[in-house]
Scaffold this motif. Structure first.
Motif, PDB file in Angstrom:
ATOM      1  N   GLU A  89      -2.490 -32.754 -30.205  1.00 52.09           N
ATOM      2  CA  GLU A  89      -1.847 -33.921 -30.883  1.00 52.09           C
ATOM      3  C   GLU A  89      -0.349 -33.961 -30.301  1.00 52.09           C
ATOM      4  O   GLU A  89       0.022 -35.415 -30.012  1.00 52.09           O
ATOM      5  CB  GLU A  89      -2.445 -33.928 -32.070  1.00 52.09           C
ATOM      6  CG  GLU A  89      -2.173 -35.085 -32.827  1.00 52.09           C
ATOM      7  CD  GLU A  89      -2.359 -35.145 -34.291  1.00 52.09           C
ATOM      8  OE1 GLU A  89      -2.389 -34.065 -34.941  1.00 52.09           O
ATOM      9  OE2 GLU A  89      -2.548 -36.336 -34.767  1.00 52.09           O
ATOM     10  N   TYR A  90       0.067 -33.042 -30.643  1.00 51.14           N
ATOM     11  CA  TYR A  90       1.526 -32.683 -30.318  1.00 51.14           C
ATOM     12  C   TYR A  90       1.968 -33.380 -28.771  1.00 51.14           C
ATOM     13  O   TYR A  90       2.815 -34.263 -28.479  1.00 51.14           O
ATOM     14  CB  TYR A  90       2.039 -31.504 -30.423  1.00 51.14           C
ATOM     15  CG  TYR A  90       3.287 -31.039 -29.646  1.00 51.14           C
ATOM     16  CD1 TYR A  90       4.336 -30.718 -30.952  1.00 51.14           C
ATOM     17  CD2 TYR A  90       3.618 -30.701 -28.449  1.00 51.14           C
ATOM     18  CE1 TYR A  90       5.586 -30.386 -30.353  1.00 51.14           C
ATOM     19  CE2 TYR A  90       4.891 -30.317 -27.970  1.00 51.14           C
ATOM     20  CZ  TYR A  90       5.989 -30.258 -28.939  1.00 51.14           C
ATOM     21  OH  TYR A  90       7.188 -29.930 -28.580  1.00 51.14           O
ATOM     22  N   LEU A  99      -4.843 -32.913 -21.847  1.00 54.09           N
ATOM     23  CA  LEU A  99      -5.494 -32.077 -22.897  1.00 54.09           C
ATOM     24  C   LEU A  99      -6.481 -32.773 -23.732  1.00 54.09           C
ATOM     25  O   LEU A  99      -7.360 -32.528 -24.596  1.00 54.09           O
ATOM     26  CB  LEU A  99      -4.626 -30.953 -23.504  1.00 54.09           C
ATOM     27  CG  LEU A  99      -4.020 -29.988 -22.677  1.00 54.09           C
ATOM     28  CD1 LEU A  99      -3.040 -29.088 -23.514  1.00 54.09           C
ATOM     29  CD2 LEU A  99      -4.964 -29.247 -22.043  1.00 54.09           C
ATOM     30  N   GLU A 100      -6.207 -34.022 -23.833  1.00 53.75           N
ATOM     31  CA  GLU A 100      -6.862 -35.082 -24.978  1.00 53.75           C
ATOM     32  C   GLU A 100      -8.497 -35.000 -24.882  1.00 53.75           C
ATOM     33  O   GLU A 100      -8.884 -34.935 -26.219  1.00 53.75           O
ATOM     34  CB  GLU A 100      -6.494 -36.646 -24.516  1.00 53.75           C
ATOM     35  CG  GLU A 100      -6.550 -37.035 -23.420  1.00 53.75           C
ATOM     36  CD  GLU A 100      -5.780 -36.726 -22.175  1.00 53.75           C
ATOM     37  OE1 GLU A 100      -4.484 -36.067 -22.451  1.00 53.75           O
ATOM     38  OE2 GLU A 100      -5.901 -36.808 -20.914  1.00 53.75           O
ATOM     39  N   ASN A 101      -9.113 -34.552 -23.954  1.00 51.48           N
ATOM     40  CA  ASN A 101     -10.595 -34.490 -23.908  1.00 51.48           C
ATOM     41  C   ASN A 101     -10.926 -33.413 -24.694  1.00 51.48           C
ATOM     42  O   ASN A 101     -12.053 -32.996 -25.089  1.00 51.48           O
ATOM     43  CB  ASN A 101     -11.268 -34.332 -22.555  1.00 51.48           C
ATOM     44  CG  ASN A 101     -11.013 -35.518 -21.800  1.00 51.48           C
ATOM     45  OD1 ASN A 101      -9.942 -35.982 -21.513  1.00 51.48           O
ATOM     46  ND2 ASN A 101     -12.094 -36.138 -21.138  1.00 51.48           N
ATOM     47  N   LEU A 102     -10.058 -32.338 -25.005  1.00 47.86           N
ATOM     48  CA  LEU A 102     -10.437 -31.198 -25.759  1.00 47.86           C
ATOM     49  C   LEU A 102      -9.627 -31.247 -27.279  1.00 47.86           C
ATOM     50  O   LEU A 102      -9.762 -30.243 -27.843  1.00 47.86           O
ATOM     51  CB  LEU A 102      -9.631 -29.925 -24.976  1.00 47.86           C
ATOM     52  CG  LEU A 102      -9.804 -29.812 -23.650  1.00 47.86           C
ATOM     53  CD1 LEU A 102      -9.057 -28.742 -22.793  1.00 47.86           C
ATOM     54  CD2 LEU A 102     -11.304 -29.572 -23.451  1.00 47.86           C
ATOM     55  N   ALA A 103      -9.492 -32.436 -27.738  1.00 46.98           N
ATOM     56  CA  ALA A 103      -8.951 -32.675 -29.150  1.00 46.98           C
ATOM     57  C   ALA A 103     -10.104 -32.237 -30.240  1.00 46.98           C
ATOM     58  O   ALA A 103     -11.412 -32.180 -29.652  1.00 46.98           O
ATOM     59  CB  ALA A 103      -8.879 -34.252 -29.227  1.00 46.98           C
ATOM     60  N   TYR A 120     -16.186 -32.551 -22.911  1.00 47.19           N
ATOM     61  CA  TYR A 120     -16.078 -33.931 -22.710  1.00 47.19           C
ATOM     62  C   TYR A 120     -15.394 -33.725 -21.066  1.00 47.19           C
ATOM     63  O   TYR A 120     -14.489 -34.559 -20.750  1.00 47.19           O
ATOM     64  CB  TYR A 120     -15.228 -34.849 -23.430  1.00 47.19           C
ATOM     65  CG  TYR A 120     -15.989 -34.673 -24.816  1.00 47.19           C
ATOM     66  CD1 TYR A 120     -17.133 -35.624 -25.234  1.00 47.19           C
ATOM     67  CD2 TYR A 120     -15.715 -34.016 -25.827  1.00 47.19           C
ATOM     68  CE1 TYR A 120     -17.662 -35.668 -26.212  1.00 47.19           C
ATOM     69  CE2 TYR A 120     -16.417 -34.018 -27.110  1.00 47.19           C
ATOM     70  CZ  TYR A 120     -17.240 -34.771 -27.207  1.00 47.19           C
ATOM     71  OH  TYR A 120     -18.066 -34.831 -28.370  1.00 47.19           O
ATOM     72  N   GLY A 121     -16.180 -32.825 -20.358  1.00 43.54           N
ATOM     73  CA  GLY A 121     -15.636 -33.027 -18.789  1.00 43.54           C
ATOM     74  C   GLY A 121     -14.450 -32.428 -18.296  1.00 43.54           C
ATOM     75  O   GLY A 121     -13.665 -32.250 -17.250  1.00 43.54           O
ATOM     76  N   LYS A 202     -11.305 -41.395 -29.393  1.00 46.19           N
ATOM     77  CA  LYS A 202     -12.627 -41.517 -29.043  1.00 46.19           C
ATOM     78  C   LYS A 202     -13.283 -39.888 -29.370  1.00 46.19           C
ATOM     79  O   LYS A 202     -14.208 -40.021 -29.944  1.00 46.19           O
ATOM     80  CB  LYS A 202     -12.804 -42.299 -27.746  1.00 46.19           C
ATOM     81  CG  LYS A 202     -14.282 -42.374 -27.510  1.00 46.19           C
ATOM     82  CD  LYS A 202     -14.740 -43.628 -28.303  1.00 46.19           C
ATOM     83  CE  LYS A 202     -16.159 -44.008 -28.100  1.00 46.19           C
ATOM     84  NZ  LYS A 202     -16.863 -44.981 -29.298  1.00 46.19           N
ATOM     85  N   VAL A 203     -12.527 -39.212 -28.857  1.00 52.46           N
ATOM     86  CA  VAL A 203     -13.227 -37.686 -28.747  1.00 52.46           C
ATOM     87  C   VAL A 203     -13.216 -37.343 -30.193  1.00 52.46           C
ATOM     88  O   VAL A 203     -14.277 -36.712 -30.716  1.00 52.46           O
ATOM     89  CB  VAL A 203     -12.227 -36.600 -27.816  1.00 52.46           C
ATOM     90  CG1 VAL A 203     -12.642 -35.229 -28.135  1.00 52.46           C
ATOM     91  CG2 VAL A 203     -12.509 -37.136 -26.491  1.00 52.46           C
ATOM     92  N   VAL A 204     -12.109 -37.641 -31.022  1.00 55.51           N
ATOM     93  CA  VAL A 204     -12.154 -37.290 -32.350  1.00 55.51           C
ATOM     94  C   VAL A 204     -13.295 -37.811 -33.161  1.00 55.51           C
ATOM     95  O   VAL A 204     -13.765 -37.194 -33.807  1.00 55.51           O
ATOM     96  CB  VAL A 204     -10.675 -37.480 -32.972  1.00 55.51           C
ATOM     97  CG1 VAL A 204     -10.783 -37.433 -34.376  1.00 55.51           C
ATOM     98  CG2 VAL A 204      -9.756 -36.362 -32.425  1.00 55.51           C
ATOM     99  N   LYS A 205     -13.381 -39.258 -32.806  1.00 56.47           N
ATOM    100  CA  LYS A 205     -14.357 -39.866 -33.292  1.00 56.47           C
ATOM    101  C   LYS A 205     -15.786 -39.411 -33.036  1.00 56.47           C
ATOM    102  O   LYS A 205     -16.645 -39.203 -34.210  1.00 56.47           O
ATOM    103  CB  LYS A 205     -14.331 -41.457 -33.031  1.00 56.47           C
ATOM    104  CG  LYS A 205     -14.626 -42.332 -34.185  1.00 56.47           C
ATOM    105  CD  LYS A 205     -14.267 -43.820 -33.722  1.00 56.47           C
ATOM    106  CE  LYS A 205     -15.192 -44.861 -34.666  1.00 56.47           C
ATOM    107  NZ  LYS A 205     -14.845 -46.023 -33.730  1.00 56.47           N
TER     108      LYS A 205
END
Ligand SMILES: Cc1cc2nc3c(=O)[nH]c(=O)nc-3n(C[C@H](O)[C@H](O)[C@H](O)COP(=O)(O)OP(=O)(O)OC[C@H]3O[C@@H](n4cnc5c(N)ncnc54)[C@H](O)[C@@H]3O)c2cc1C
Length: 330
Positions: A89-90, A99-103, A120-121, A202-205
């Motif tokens: 998130e930081y 790194l957003e896919n690994l949220a 997520y890929g 979206k990943v978080v959701k």
């Protein structure tokens, strides 16, 4: 004896002889030598204490993040005890993407390279430059480059040659300024021209909708790894099970979703004692609150054996299972 219930997300009522909190490199050095059995613990989201542990738990709490910038990249040194999701998130908030896919993967930054976390890929290994550690035998601070980490699917040198021999103190990431979106995975593909923030959200959701929250229902994420099998075996399974999904990993091999195999055998939503095979995601075994380590092992072995008999595929545990004297395999 100290309770481990709040130190691992599966939430079994196991105990350890002692828990030592290490907050700095100096703390680590002064805790050496460690006496066996010991277990190095981050957030406990990939570790299940199926029994009381006869030794010392070494809990890694080192905190701190340092960023550097070149024209092409962001370089970020993150101490091992930082929370993984908060770090992702930081990065996204500061315009450092990748790194957003690994949220929303639970746990610490120091544990991320151990099983090369992925979702997520994306896999974390694609963004690691090097890993800093203390060698337990000598107390020396060392660093290992990405190329020498032996990263593979849920695998690294830290599970093999360096297992139990090092404490990771920091991970050095490199995030290219030129961002490349990864949206090949399922529902991410429906996003039109997403930003990194859109992917993160979206990943978080999706994860919140699909996966049980360990604070509500004890679990350690995927219990089994997705098996990699040879193409001839896949062909013979397809004769009886034409719908089996598969993803190529090489010319000879492909990966099969363990969740699909388990689902075909009707385990989704089933319980054994206080252990549940989750309704949404049968790869997740969960503790209903009254589960025991013995029940978990019994249920997991039953699933593994049924999958072997039906599909001739041997499932391996992704989670780390700890009994009195240390790690075991199923
Ligand atoms: C709900 C849920 C969803 C999950 N989803 C995913 C997912 O999508 N993808 C994925 O890859 N994983 C997933 N996981 C598994 C888990 O989150 C990751 O494996 C995570 O990296 C574990 O971090 P941790 O700090 O909790 O590790 P721990 O369980 O504390 O430790 C894991 C291993 O790392 C070692 N270790 C920890 N810290 C150090 C250190 N500083 N130095 C040396 N060794 C260390 C431990 O000895 C142990 O072997 C999920 C787990 C849960 C509960």
């Amino acid at each position: 004896m100290t309770s481990l219930k709040s130190f691992h997300t599966f939430g079994f009522s196991a105990h350890a002889k002692k828990i030592t909190h290490l907050n700095s490199v100096a703390d680590i050095k002064s805790a050496l030598p460690l006496h066996r059995p010991f277990y190095i613990l981050g957030g406990g989201s990939n570790s299940i204490f199926v029994d009381d542990f006869a030794g010392e738990i070494v809990k890694i709490n080192l905190r701190g993040i340092e960023c550097n910038e070149t024209q092409e990249d962001f370089g970020i040194k993150v101490k091992a005890g930082e929370n993984w999701h908060e770090f992702v998130e930081y990065c996204v908030k500061r315009g450092m993407y990748g790194l957003e896919n690994l949220a929303l993967i639970p746990g610490t930054v120091g544990a991320a390279p151990i099983q090369n976390i992925g979702a997520y890929g994306r896999e974390v290994s694609g963004f690691i430059q090097s890993v800093d550690y203390i060698e337990l035998a000598t107390g020396e601070a060392k660093s290992i480059l990405q190329a020498d980490c032996g990263f593979g699917y849920r695998d690294s040198i830290f599970k093999h040659e360096l297992s139990d021999k090092v404490i990771i103190t920091a991970v050095n990431f490199v995030l290219p300024k030129k961002w490349v979106v990864e949206q090949s995975y399922g529902e991410l593909a429906n996003l039109s021209n997403p930003t990194a923030q859109d992917i993160f959200d979206k990943v978080v959701k999706i994860r919140q909708a699909k996966l049980p929250d360990p604070s509500q229902l004890g679990n350690a994420g995927s219990f089994f790894k997705n098996p990699v099998i040879g193409k001839p075996l896949l062909k013979s399974i397809r004769e009886k099970w034409p719908a089996i999904p598969s993803y190529p990993v090489s010319d000879e091999q492909c990966k099969v979703p363990a969740a699909w195999l388990i689902d075909q055998l009707g385990y989704k939503g089933k319980t054994l004692g206080g252990i549940l095979c989750h309704h949404n995601q049968p790869l997740v075994l969960a503790n209903t609150g009254i589960g025991t380590g013995r029940e978990l092992l019994q249920f997991a072995r039953k699933i593994r054996d049924d999958v072997l008999v039906t599909f001739s595929i041997k499932l391996e545990n992704e989670v780390r299972l700890l009994t009195t004297n240390g790690l075991i395999d199923l």
